[in-house]
Each structure stands twice: as C-alpha cells, then as structure tokens.
Design a protein around this motif. Structure first.
Motif, PDB file in Angstrom:
ATOM      1  N   GLY A 154       0.756  -1.235   0.005  1.00  0.00           N
ATOM      2  CA  GLY A 154       0.122   0.125   0.115  1.00  0.00           C
ATOM      3  C   GLY A 154       0.829   1.382  -0.010  1.00  0.00           C
ATOM      4  N   LEU A 155       0.269   2.297   0.720  1.00  0.00           N
ATOM      5  CA  LEU A 155       1.085   3.550   0.831  1.00  0.00           C
ATOM      6  C   LEU A 155       2.540   3.326   1.263  1.00  0.00           C
ATOM      7  CD1 LEU A 155      -1.878   6.029   1.988  1.00  0.00           C
ATOM      8  CD2 LEU A 155      -0.958   5.628  -0.392  1.00  0.00           C
ATOM      9  N   ALA A 156       2.820   2.741   2.106  1.00  0.00           N
ATOM     10  CA  ALA A 156       4.326   2.255   2.630  1.00  0.00           C
ATOM     11  C   ALA A 156       5.007   1.918   1.583  1.00  0.00           C
ATOM     12  CB  ALA A 156       4.179   1.231   4.044  1.00  0.00           C
ATOM     13  N   GLY A 157       4.625   0.812   0.853  1.00  0.00           N
ATOM     14  CA  GLY A 157       5.269   0.275  -0.384  1.00  0.00           C
ATOM     15  C   GLY A 157       5.383   1.555  -1.212  1.00  0.00           C
ATOM     16  N   ALA A 196      -5.585  11.278  -2.760  1.00  0.00           N
ATOM     17  CA  ALA A 196      -4.800  12.309  -2.050  1.00  0.00           C
ATOM     18  C   ALA A 196      -3.728  11.647  -1.256  1.00  0.00           C
ATOM     19  CB  ALA A 196      -5.813  12.902  -1.086  1.00  0.00           C
ATOM     20  N   GLY A 197      -3.951  10.403  -0.704  1.00  0.00           N
ATOM     21  CA  GLY A 197      -2.913   9.654   0.055  1.00  0.00           C
ATOM     22  C   GLY A 197      -1.586   9.380  -1.162  1.00  0.00           C
ATOM     23  N   CYS A 198      -2.394   8.760  -2.189  1.00  0.00           N
ATOM     24  CA  CYS A 198      -1.096   8.364  -3.109  1.00  0.00           C
ATOM     25  C   CYS A 198      -0.304   9.461  -3.889  1.00  0.00           C
ATOM     26  CB  CYS A 198      -1.874   7.727  -4.471  1.00  0.00           C
ATOM     27  SG  CYS A 198      -2.376   5.901  -3.867  1.00  0.00           S
ATOM     28  N   LEU A 199      -0.995  10.379  -3.953  1.00  0.00           N
ATOM     29  CA  LEU A 199      -0.384  11.706  -4.396  1.00  0.00           C
ATOM     30  C   LEU A 199       0.748  12.208  -3.578  1.00  0.00           C
ATOM     31  CD1 LEU A 199      -0.167  13.650  -6.994  1.00  0.00           C
ATOM     32  CD2 LEU A 199      -2.082  14.854  -6.344  1.00  0.00           C
ATOM     33  N   ALA A 200       0.187  12.491  -2.285  1.00  0.00           N
ATOM     34  CA  ALA A 200       0.957  13.198  -1.284  1.00  0.00           C
ATOM     35  C   ALA A 200       2.262  12.078  -0.988  1.00  0.00           C
ATOM     36  CB  ALA A 200       0.185  13.340   0.111  1.00  0.00           C
TER      37      ALA A 200
END
Length: 144
Positions: free
Chosen positions: A8-11, A42-46
């Motif tokens: 996910g976002l950590a990866g 938003a999370g992926c972009l940031a």
C-alpha cells in the motif's frame, strides 16, 4: 516492482524513494498499481510525491558529495561527458530539476545538479514541483 504495491502507501513511499535514486525501476507503474488498488487519490499523490522527492533530494546530495576524479576513475565517465553536462547545467541551471521525473535521464540530471553545485533550495523546490506534476498527471489520466 519488487512486490511493493502489496504494501500500500508504505510500499509506494519506499518504491518511489528508491526509484528516484540510482535503482532502476518504474515509480510510475508502482504509483498506478497502488492508486488503482487503494483508490486513495490524496494519499497516493502525497506519499508518491514525498517519496520520489526525497529520493531526488538524496540523489542531489550524493551528486554534491561526488568528486570529478571518482567519476572518471570508478564510473568510467569521460571528461568530455562531464564538460557537456556542465555546459547544460550552466545554460539551464536549476530549471532542469523540473525534468527530474523523466525516465532514464531524470536521475542523472538530479545528480548532475548536485555535482555542479546548483543552489540547493531552488533545486529542491523545483524537484518537488516536477515530482508532484508527474503523479498529478497520472492521477488525472486515470480519472481519479
């Protein structure tokens, strides 16, 4: 993508950071995979931007630490190549940081900006703009 999309976002952070250094793989493919899997625009972009930007900042400072003699001796970079690079850096300056996202040449540009001592603050600001722009375009193209 080394299985990073499954984290996910950590990866995404780890992968986009590493892809902005000298480790060759596509942060674009990873970004798209995580964005489609999580739907967290938003999370992926940031996170994608932050990871890729910090990787670029790392490359800039590695370039800043490099010595002309090391590049010639250990990496077999010819003096003519270094002089051509310097001419481009002298001509376009920190504005080249906007191209840091371009596959194949972006990492070289970032390292060269550090090597030729482009102003750090402006380089980092333009790196951030370029990295954000890249992922914003992918987000827009995917209709998210």
């Amino acid at each position: 993508m080394l299985g990073l999309e499954g984290l996910g976002l950590a990866g995404l952070f780890i992968g986009t950071f590493l892809a902005a250094t000298i480790i060759p793989f596509s942060s674009d493919a990873l970004y798209i995979a995580v964005l489609l899997a999580t739907k967290d625009t938003a999370g992926c972009l940031a996170v994608g931007t932050l990871g890729n930007w910090l990787g670029g900042v790392t490359s800039y400072w590695l370039g800043r630490l490099a010595k002309w003699e090391w590049l010639e001796k250990h990496f077999k970079v010819k003096e003519e190549t270094l002089l051509k690079q310097k001419a481009q850096i002298d001509k376009y300056g920190v504005w080249l940081a906007l191209l840091s996202w371009v596959p194949g040449i972006g990492d070289v540009i970032t390292i060269a900006l550090g090597f030729y001592k482009a102003p750090a603050v402006w380089t980092h600001i333009l790196l951030l703009a370029g990295k954000f722009g890249r992922f914003a375009v992918w987000t827009w193209m995917l209709g998210m």
